[in-house]
Every structure is written in structure tokens, then in C-alpha cells.
Enzyme design. Sequence first.
Site, short mmCIF file in Angstrom:
data_model
loop_
_atom_site.label_atom_id
_atom_site.label_comp_id
_atom_site.label_asym_id
_atom_site.label_seq_id
_atom_site.Cartn_x
_atom_site.Cartn_y
_atom_site.Cartn_z
N LYS A 1 7.47 -0.61 6.76
CA LYS A 1 7.83 0.35 6.04
C LYS A 1 8.96 0.33 5.34
O LYS A 1 10.08 0.27 5.82
CB LYS A 1 7.52 1.55 6.99
CG LYS A 1 8.32 1.82 8.08
CD LYS A 1 8.10 3.06 8.74
CE LYS A 1 8.96 2.66 10.10
NZ LYS A 1 8.77 3.94 11.00
N GLU B 1 0.97 -1.49 -0.11
CA GLU B 1 0.06 -0.07 0.03
C GLU B 1 0.84 1.09 -0.01
O GLU B 1 2.05 1.33 0.56
CB GLU B 1 -0.95 0.13 1.17
CG GLU B 1 -1.75 -1.14 1.49
CD GLU B 1 -2.45 -1.22 2.66
OE1 GLU B 1 -2.45 -0.29 3.66
OE2 GLU B 1 -3.09 -2.30 3.08
N ARG C 1 -2.96 8.42 17.42
CA ARG C 1 -2.29 7.48 17.85
C ARG C 1 -1.79 7.24 19.12
O ARG C 1 -1.40 6.33 19.70
CB ARG C 1 -1.22 7.03 16.90
CG ARG C 1 -0.20 8.16 16.57
CD ARG C 1 0.98 8.00 15.54
NE ARG C 1 1.76 7.18 16.43
CZ ARG C 1 2.53 6.37 15.71
NH1 ARG C 1 2.52 6.36 14.84
NH2 ARG C 1 3.38 5.46 16.43
N LYS D 1 2.25 4.56 1.49
CA LYS D 1 2.44 5.09 2.94
C LYS D 1 2.07 6.73 2.65
O LYS D 1 2.88 7.49 2.49
CB LYS D 1 3.97 4.90 3.27
CG LYS D 1 4.25 5.25 4.79
CD LYS D 1 5.48 5.10 5.41
CE LYS D 1 5.44 5.10 6.87
NZ LYS D 1 4.91 6.56 7.62
N GLU E 1 -5.18 6.78 7.59
CA GLU E 1 -4.25 7.86 7.57
C GLU E 1 -5.16 9.22 7.03
O GLU E 1 -5.72 8.97 5.88
CB GLU E 1 -3.27 7.46 6.82
CG GLU E 1 -2.11 8.60 7.04
CD GLU E 1 -1.10 8.42 8.04
OE1 GLU E 1 -1.36 7.53 8.96
OE2 GLU E 1 -0.12 9.15 8.06
P1 AMP Z 1 5.37 4.09 12.00
O1 AMP Z 1 4.58 5.03 12.70
O2 AMP Z 1 6.76 4.60 11.89
O3 AMP Z 1 5.49 2.91 12.43
O4 AMP Z 1 4.94 4.16 10.49
C1 AMP Z 1 3.76 3.57 10.47
C2 AMP Z 1 2.73 4.75 9.98
O5 AMP Z 1 2.68 5.17 8.74
C3 AMP Z 1 1.35 4.52 10.69
O6 AMP Z 1 1.15 4.95 12.01
C4 AMP Z 1 0.38 5.54 9.78
O7 AMP Z 1 0.25 6.73 10.34
C5 AMP Z 1 1.28 5.71 8.54
N1 AMP Z 1 0.64 5.14 7.36
C6 AMP Z 1 0.46 5.70 6.23
N2 AMP Z 1 -0.10 4.88 5.31
C7 AMP Z 1 -0.31 3.58 5.87
C8 AMP Z 1 -0.85 2.37 5.40
N3 AMP Z 1 -1.14 2.19 4.16
N4 AMP Z 1 -0.96 1.23 6.23
C9 AMP Z 1 -0.27 1.55 7.39
N5 AMP Z 1 0.14 2.64 7.91
C10 AMP Z 1 0.29 3.69 7.14
#
Ligand code: AMP
Length: 591
Positions: free
Chosen positions: A422, A249, A271, A251, A301
Site C-alpha cells: 500500500k 489499483e 476482515r 486503494k 472493498e
Molecule cells: P491494510 O489493512 O492496512 O493492510 O490495508 C489493506 C486494506 O486496504 C485491505 O484490507 C482492504 O480493506 C483495503 N483495500 C482498498 N482497496 C484495495 C485494493 N484495491 N486491493 C486490496 N485491498 C484494498
Amino acid sequence: MTFRKFAEFFRKLAETTLRNKITIILADLFKEAKLTEIGKICYLLQGRVAPLYEAVEFGLADKMIIRAIAEGLNVKREEVTTHFKKTGDLGITIEKLKEIINKRKVNKKKLSVVEVYEVLHKIATASGSGSQEVKIKLLSDLIKDLDSLSCRYVVRIPIGKLRLGFSDMTMLDALSWMLDESKRYRPEIEKAYNVRPDLGFIAETVKVKGIAGLTDIKPKVGSPILMARAERMTSGEDIIEKIGKCAVEPKYDGLRLQGHLQTTKISLFSRNLENVTQMYPDIVEGMKQQLKANEAIIEGEAVAYNPNTGEYLPFQETVQRKRKYDIEAYAREIPLKLFAFELLYKDGKNYIGKPYIERRRQLEKTVERGETILVSQEEVVDDVRRLEEIFQDAISRGLEGVMAKKLNGIYRAGSRDFTWIKYKRSYAGSLSDTIDAVVMGYDFGQGKRTGFGIGDFLIGIYDEKDERFLTVAKIGTGLTDSEWKTIKVRSDELKVKVKPKNYEVDKIMDCDIWIEPRIVTEIRADEITRSPVHTAGRIMGPSKSGKAFEVKEAGLALRFPRLERFRDDKKPADATTLTELRKMYGQQGKK
Ligand code: AMP
């Protein structure tokens, strides 16, 4: 339990920094608490009268507390203020003043924890005109009835300054310890907490039903679920090797929201579990219109977009929607779209433990086509070349990168693991990912910026094992004037007289001003290097002679750190952890 007895536990807790000792003290407290008390005790230990996600705040500034103290002790306000200026701590101030008065008068009432909790609850929920007066009267009456030690803590709760220096995780350990004098039940307790992050509820359940009471904890609509997080990787090849065929997907770079639908009522959570429903009327409306369910919990998001050009806007624009005033005007000017990527609960069915594919299918069925809620793009891939193509495409559209999701992965509430990965763009000469760090203190500095009163600030990451903040850099350049001003103003609101007890800082990195760990920043750096003066991952040991303590293994530090943005959507404990930093250091070596 009397409040006095509870205050003695507070005192014991404040006297130690050792986590194991804190755990045992808490377990003793939990053992002693009755069924009707334990939940309330948990909230009070968090400095609250409700779970963290309920917006129940005391709304009493220091000035008001000073009035309540003066009225409660029947002394002049000036006397309280003068004493406060000396100690910098209203808890100590009231305790000392009360001791003097108590010499003359003995306290007869022995208020229970529950009685005090109830008054504090009334203080927090009083609203409308005249409520300030009501709050002050309630607090001053408590002060009259309580002894000096109890007073120390009863005023620290509404000013939010208990500073006990332990997290919810330690309380979960303590619940396990209460059952078994060991931490063996912590994983089960934590699993339930991740779905229902309400310590009062969890503690009561454990006390009443034992560990068996937690085996089947379901989500509750209206009560946020701790959000799943992603691990990071730096190539499509690594991803396919790790999780094989996966869903990819985009990001999106916006604000993560969890939306709860309860017939016609919508609640939105950020969050860090803040209830942000009021901030996003457009998303609320979108969910009402587009969700085909009686009850549902979805996640996505939220991203700002320009209604004139149809373009998605950068994070700096989206984040402007995170505001308490002018909400409607901003909603018109910068409308949001929610890219939904999760469905966790629907009409009595819990989807948390179901595989990604099933959740995704349900999500697609549940979200009707419309303007505001869009199901995120997705493509299932099993070859590296296609994954890289999608990644490049995302980058060329101005996105951060992609998220790869394991097809049979369950939703890992509150955890970070490889079910979600990610893969972000790397910048020339930079680490491929940023670090979330907490501002720990600052120095006045010299030269150009003396006008601002801040020359540099110290940042740290989170050691989740010992619940401490460890330093990785001091930043003294690269901020705009307005960013410097922001850091200074916000830091000054969080000033403390002594270094917080959960900070580990080398003498060389000492700060002129220490602040409570509240401000989370996103930091970009060129690389992670070894440094003997930073404490992240540093190992100390006795010198050969055994007389001194010296650095055995240098810590991890950031080279050329730059402030990217403030991350008010994250809690300090969501900062990059020591384990993550070590992993990033390892990945960097590989490259
Ligand atoms: P992190 O917080 O650094 O672990 O990165 C994940 C974050 O990316 C999540 O908390 C979401 O806010 C954001 N995000 C953006 N697009 C997506 C997606 N397609 N699926 C899950 N998270 C996403």
C-alpha cells in the site's frame, strides 16, 4: 476426559503467563484428548462452542448467570450478587459458594467434556420465546452436577471471561508440540489454518491424519479465508525496486468483504471473520445477480456512494452501514458498491496458490457487468513515473492512495508481505500511515472533562511474538465530546479488576481503570519517537550493580497521537504489530 480434568488444565493455563509453558500445557491436553474430544476442546478453550466465524453466541447476561447460579446451588440470588460484588468475578463466586455447599454434599456425577460441551451448545443455540428460561435451566443443571473448580470455568465460558491470555497461534504451536515436542510443524499448520480458520477442524485433522492431513487443505465455501494484508511503502520508486512490474489499483477506503456464493446462498464475512451477511442486503443481491458461477469466493472493498450525485463517500459514511438495526432503510439511503479485487475459489478450483494475473483474469470473467459489483480498476505498470501519476490521480479523486500487487504473487491468506504494497498519501508533518492501536485502560482525569469521567486513555500495539500488548501513547486531547463519551461507555463494558496478564505497561503509565483488549482505534501521529516510559520495543536489563532492572533501549512511542476513527472491523491481534512499528520507525529515519 472428564470436565473436571479439563478444568484442571484451565487452572494450570491460568497460572502462567509464559508462552512456552502454555504451549506445553496445551500440548499435554491435546495429547490426552480423544479424537472425538479435541475439536470440542479447542472451541471451549476459545470460550465458544463453534468456530469463531459462526454466529453462535450464548446470549446470557451476568444477571441471568446469577439466576442460574442461585438455582443451581439452591441459594438466594442476593447471596450470589453480594459475593459477586466483592470478587467482581462470577467464576470465583460460584467456586467459593459451591465449596461451602460441597462440604455438606458430595458430587456423584462425573460429566465428560463432551457432555458439558453438548449442554453448552444447547444453551447457545436455544432461541425463540422462553429460550432464556431454557438456557438458565440447562446451566443451573450443569452447576448442580459439577464440582466447584469445574463450575468456575463452566460459568466463565458463557460470560466470555476465560481470560486465558493466549491466541489461536499458541494453539497452533501446541498442535505441533503434540506431534513432535517442537514447534517445527507450526508453519504448515498455520498455512492450513489461514485457509480454514477453524481450530476444531484443524486440530481434529492433525490428530486423525497427522501433519500429512493438512498438505492439501482447500477453501470451503461458507467458511471464511483469512484475508491477505499489505506491506507499506512510501514511494513509487521503492515499489518498483521491490517488486518490479506490478498491477496498480486504487486503494478504496471502505469495508473489506469476502463474499461466498454457494449456488444461491450468499455469505459475507468481514476482515475479522464476522459473518455480516445480514448487514448488506444490497451486496448479497448484487452477488446473486452478477456472479457467473455455481460456487465462488471473491473479495473486495465495499464503499458507500451517493445515488443522486454518483459520488463515492468517505469512510465515515460507509461505516454507518455496519449496523444491526434499520438495515433496509440505510441500504436505500447509503447504497454500497463492491469493488472486487480478488477471486480465491471458483467451481471446485482453488485459486489461492495461483498468480495474481490468473486470479484477476478469472475475476473479470466471473463478474458480470452490473450495478453493484464492479471489478476494481487496474493498470499494469513498470515505470515509476506512471505509478506516481496513478497515485496522484487517486489522491485527487479523494482516495487514500494505491495498492500495488506483484504480478506472479499468490494470495497470501492471513499474512502481510510485499506481494501487496500500500502506498498512501502522507499528510504534512505526519507519518505517512496510521497505526491501529488497542485501548488498554483509562484515567479519570481532572479539569474540563471530569464530567465525562475520563481524562485520557492508554493505547498499545501488538507484540505478535510474545502475544502481548505494549504501550505507545496516552491520549488526552483532540477527541470530540462524542468520541470521549463513546470511549468511556465502551471501556466501561470491558472493565476488569486487575491489569490483564498480557499487558506490559510501565508503572508511570498505569491506569485508573484497566479494560480488556477489544477496542481497536486508528491513530494518526506526527512521528514515532523513542521513549523510556513506553514498552513497545523497549529493552530492559540489569543495572551495572546488578541490583536493579533498568531501561537499556527506550521504547517506541507516538508523538502527537490523534484518534482518527474506531476500527471495529479489526480484532485486537490485527493491531499494528511491533515488527511493523519498528519498520515504520526505520522508514521514517530514511526519509
Ligand atoms: P491494510 O489493512 O492496512 O493492510 O490495508 C489493506 C486494506 O486496504 C485491505 O484490507 C482492504 O480493506 C483495503 N483495500 C482498498 N482497496 C484495495 C485494493 N484495491 N486491493 C486490496 N485491498 C484494498
